[in-house]
Motif scaffolding. Structure first.
Motif, PDB file in Angstrom:
ATOM      1  N   UNK A  80      41.638 105.117  -7.609  1.00  0.00           N
ATOM      2  CA  UNK A  80      41.992 106.000  -8.723  1.00  0.00           C
ATOM      3  C   UNK A  80      41.532 107.411  -8.526  1.00  0.00           C
ATOM      4  N   UNK A  81      40.361 107.584  -7.906  1.00  0.00           N
ATOM      5  CA  UNK A  81      39.799 108.930  -7.877  1.00  0.00           C
ATOM      6  C   UNK A  81      39.585 109.464  -6.474  1.00  0.00           C
ATOM      7  N   UNK A  88      32.775 107.665 -14.234  1.00  0.00           N
ATOM      8  CA  UNK A  88      33.983 107.051 -14.772  1.00  0.00           C
ATOM      9  C   UNK A  88      34.353 107.614 -16.129  1.00  0.00           C
ATOM     10  N   UNK A  89      33.385 108.127 -16.869  1.00  0.00           N
ATOM     11  CA  UNK A  89      33.736 108.638 -18.184  1.00  0.00           C
ATOM     12  C   UNK A  89      34.189 110.090 -18.096  1.00  0.00           C
ATOM     13  N   UNK A  90      33.633 110.851 -17.158  1.00  0.00           N
ATOM     14  CA  UNK A  90      33.977 112.275 -17.109  1.00  0.00           C
ATOM     15  C   UNK A  90      35.403 112.492 -16.613  1.00  0.00           C
ATOM     16  N   UNK A  91      35.778 111.735 -15.589  1.00  0.00           N
ATOM     17  CA  UNK A  91      37.084 111.969 -14.998  1.00  0.00           C
ATOM     18  C   UNK A  91      38.206 111.255 -15.726  1.00  0.00           C
ATOM     19  N   UNK A  92      37.858 110.508 -16.762  1.00  0.00           N
ATOM     20  CA  UNK A  92      38.881 109.714 -17.425  1.00  0.00           C
ATOM     21  C   UNK A  92      39.981 110.622 -17.949  1.00  0.00           C
ATOM     22  N   UNK A  93      41.233 110.327 -17.617  1.00  0.00           N
ATOM     23  CA  UNK A  93      42.330 111.146 -18.103  1.00  0.00           C
ATOM     24  C   UNK A  93      42.519 110.964 -19.603  1.00  0.00           C
ATOM     25  N   UNK A  94      43.193 111.925 -20.204  1.00  0.00           N
ATOM     26  CA  UNK A  94      43.425 111.843 -21.644  1.00  0.00           C
ATOM     27  C   UNK A  94      44.279 110.623 -21.956  1.00  0.00           C
ATOM     28  N   UNK A  95      44.203 110.191 -23.219  1.00  0.00           N
ATOM     29  CA  UNK A  95      44.763 108.885 -23.536  1.00  0.00           C
ATOM     30  C   UNK A  95      46.287 108.822 -23.432  1.00  0.00           C
ATOM     31  N   UNK A  98      47.340 108.699 -19.886  1.00  0.00           N
ATOM     32  CA  UNK A  98      46.330 107.982 -19.110  1.00  0.00           C
ATOM     33  C   UNK A  98      46.866 107.173 -17.956  1.00  0.00           C
ATOM     34  N   UNK A  99      47.840 106.324 -18.223  1.00  0.00           N
ATOM     35  CA  UNK A  99      48.205 105.346 -17.210  1.00  0.00           C
ATOM     36  C   UNK A  99      48.975 105.966 -16.054  1.00  0.00           C
ATOM     37  N   UNK A 100      49.490 107.187 -16.256  1.00  0.00           N
ATOM     38  CA  UNK A 100      50.336 107.734 -15.207  1.00  0.00           C
ATOM     39  C   UNK A 100      49.558 108.546 -14.183  1.00  0.00           C
ATOM     40  N   UNK A 101      48.244 108.670 -14.391  1.00  0.00           N
ATOM     41  CA  UNK A 101      47.462 109.522 -13.498  1.00  0.00           C
ATOM     42  C   UNK A 101      47.292 108.845 -12.146  1.00  0.00           C
ATOM     43  N   UNK A 102      47.068 109.672 -11.154  1.00  0.00           N
ATOM     44  CA  UNK A 102      46.725 109.144  -9.833  1.00  0.00           C
ATOM     45  C   UNK A 102      47.949 108.919  -8.966  1.00  0.00           C
TER      46      UNK A 102
END
Lengths: 105, 114, 360
Positions: A80-81, A88-95, A98-102
């Motif tokens: 993912x990263x 894991x909390x800082x890089x978390x994409x916005x909600x 979210x699922x389309x990142x990476x």
């Protein structure tokens, strides 16, 4: 005797699980197979201690049950990263997106 | 009495091994990654529960039973978490389930129309 | 508890099945060009070899294989391919002929030599008659630990183990010389506030289960450490497990958070201190009139006679042996755990911190 049969069955399951690790089209399939192979290893080590009458092997099984999961987390962060140091909390994409990142690995 | 308990425990262990075989077959046979995860993770926890319950019955009240219970608790904690992390990573990285004509989420439908 | 002894045949079948799986994996690793696939398959390889070592009754070796193979080596290999490419280049088949010939000849020689080896468990094998038998006969009296592996490793062959600990320290030093200590990760971006962490709902499952697991892994590391002279385990395994707990913290909560609680300076300092502690125990023995790492002379004679249950009459220095093994196992634990953490810091701290959008 029944326990030996259980050990044989478990070993068959391990061998079958290995197939997906070898052929698996994506890396995720391989990781899934490796992870479930680890769980079967825990069971097999616990069982083989009883089959051979040496149940102090359970300590090794506990170590596996605890540690097996860490490598999967590392692989997940790799996908993912592309970084092991990210929080894991800082890089978390916005909600909403979210699922389309990476990108695909 | 203890003979019977040992026998029941061994049978549970065999049932656990069978569950593991079924799970492995599912991992080989199912069509896409998410169904395979389903097969692997459910049978892993199920097989572990059956097998460890059986071994606890065999070992009786001892420190072995406690260690087995600890192993069970750890597997119950780590195995679903690992499956969750893996599917999360796969979905985030663009691996899509085979859904046939149906689309579960709006996002997927838009993506399919594109 | 009833015994479930099986005939030797079952053992052989299990051996053959496991070795066949190992062979299949090795061929697959050699044939794949994706390094990630190779890493995943290698972790499966270590699972199988740990099971095989359990079947061979080598509990301590299997324990080491389990903790190193399942935890640390996969993660460090991942860190390594983050710094390079994840595919290896294709090699023309002509260039593989000479290595193939060399490997075949060497393998054939090894198989030829293995035909002369004594069979497993042969009581007249050289390993079982000279010093091995002496250890088995005298460990209970000389050292007093039920696990003879620990007795041999940390007391009879304490000098060898000192060498191994130094090798681990040197390995950590080598990685640090090549890659640095990873301290760059501390300076890159400001630390996120705790409020921001609580606000983001992503990866709740991972964070919660990591929070539950990290203390349990640490406690289990101490169990392995102090249980080492009774059952399988010891300083090395405990050190790796402790390092895995710290690495899990870094993976889930970020490298910066971990570096703030366990600074890289502390990690590398403890890594050197462990070797110093080990060698220091040997020097204490020297000053008390014994040989290097001869724990019989850990305490001065006058002090030891005053201790309860002192077995000095029979020549059994129970207190000296126990405290000596405890001290050097602590040294091994510190060195192994902090070297692993240092290596992880070096690899993880060097990789660029990219945005979540793939290659960034």
């Amino acid at each position: 005797m029944l326990l030996a049969a259980a050990a044989a069955g478990l070993m068959t399951a391990m061998a079958l699980g290995l197939v997906r690790a070898l052929i698996g089209p994506t890396s995720y399939d391989r990781i899934l197979s490796a992870n479930s192979f680890g769980t079967k290893t825990v069971m097999f080590i616990a069982l083989i201690g009883f089959v051979f009458g040496r149940p102090d092997f359970l300590d090794i099984a506990i170590a596996y049950a605890l540690i097996n999961f860490v490598a999967t987390i590392a692989l997940m962060k790799f996908f993912r990263y592309r970084s092991l140091q990210a929080s894991l909390s800082r890089l978390a994409p916005a909600k909403d997106t979210g699922a389309d990142a990476g990108g695909a690995p | 009495m203890s003979e019977v308990v040992t026998w029941i425990g061994s049978s549970l262990a065999v049932a656990g091994a069978l569950a593991a075989i079924i799970g492995s077959l599912g991992v080989i046979r199912f069509p896409d990654f998410y169904t395979r995860t389903h097969a692997a993770s459910i049978t892993d926890t199920g097989a572990a529960t059956l097998m460890i319950l059986g071994l606890i019955l065999i070992s009786g009240w001892s420190v072995l039973a406690l260690k087995l219970a600890i192993i069970w608790a750890f597997i119950m904690l780590t195995s679903p978490t690992a499956a969750h992390a893996l599917t999360n990573a796969a979905y985030g990285a663009g691996e899509r389930p085979q859904l046939g004509p149906w689309r579960l989420f709006d996002r997927d439908r838009k993506e399919a129309e594109r | 508890m009833p015994s479930f002894a099986t005939p030797l045949d079952a053992n052989t079948i299990v051996d053959i099945a496991l070795l066949a799986m190992l062979a299949v994996i090795v061929v697959a690793v050699a044939r794949t060009r994706s390094l990630l696939t190779a890493i995943i398959l290698t972790s499966v390889y270590s699972f199988i070899s740990a099971v095989w070592l359990v079947v061979m009754d080598a509990a301590d070796v299997s324990f080491t294989e389990a903790v190193v193979g399942a935890g640390v080596s996969t993660i460090i290999a991942l860190g390594a391919i983050l710094l390079t490419r994840s595919e290896c280049s294709r090699i023309p088949w002509r260039e593989t002929l000479l290595p193939l010939l060399l490997v075949t000849v060497t393998g054939g020689l090894l198989v030829y030599a293995a035909l002369d080896l004594p069979s497993l468990g042969d009581p007249s094998a050289p390993a079982n008659i000279y010093v091995g038998r002496l250890y088995l006969q005298h460990a209970e009296h000389d050292i007093g630990t039920p696990n003879i592996v620990t007795a041999v490793l940390s007391s009879y062959r304490g000098f060898d183990t000192l060498g191994e600990t130094t090798v681990i320290f040197a390995a950590g030093l080598g990685v640090a010389l090549l890659l640095g200590f990873g301290e760059r990760a501390l300076q890159d971006t400001p630390r996120p506030s705790m409020a921001k962490m609580a606000e983001s709902g992503q990866h709740v499952v991972l964070r919660v289960s990591a929070k539950m697991l990290i203390p349990m892994i640490s406690i289990y590391a101490f169990y392995v450490q102090f249980h080492g002279d009774l059952g399988p385990g010891g300083g090395f395994q405990a050190g790796v497990i402790m390092a895995v707990a710290i690495i899990l913290h870094a993976l889930v909560f970020g490298l910066q958070e971990t570096m703030e609680s366990i600074p890289p300076q502390l990690a590398r300092g403890l890594s050197a201190f462990g070797v110093l502690l080990y060698a220091g125990v040997g020097v204490v023995n020297l000053t008390n009139g014994g040989n290097f790492l001869d724990y019989d002379h850990l305490f001065p004679r006058i002090f030891e006679e005053g201790l309860p249950d002192s077995h000095l009459v029979g020549g059994h220095h129970i207190w000296g042996q126990h405290f000596g093994i405890l001290a050097i196992e602590l040294g091994v634990f510190l060195t192994v755990a902090s070297t692993m953490v240092t290596i992880f810091y070096a690899f993880a701290g060097r990789a660029p911190d990219l945005s979540p959008h793939g290659e960034g």
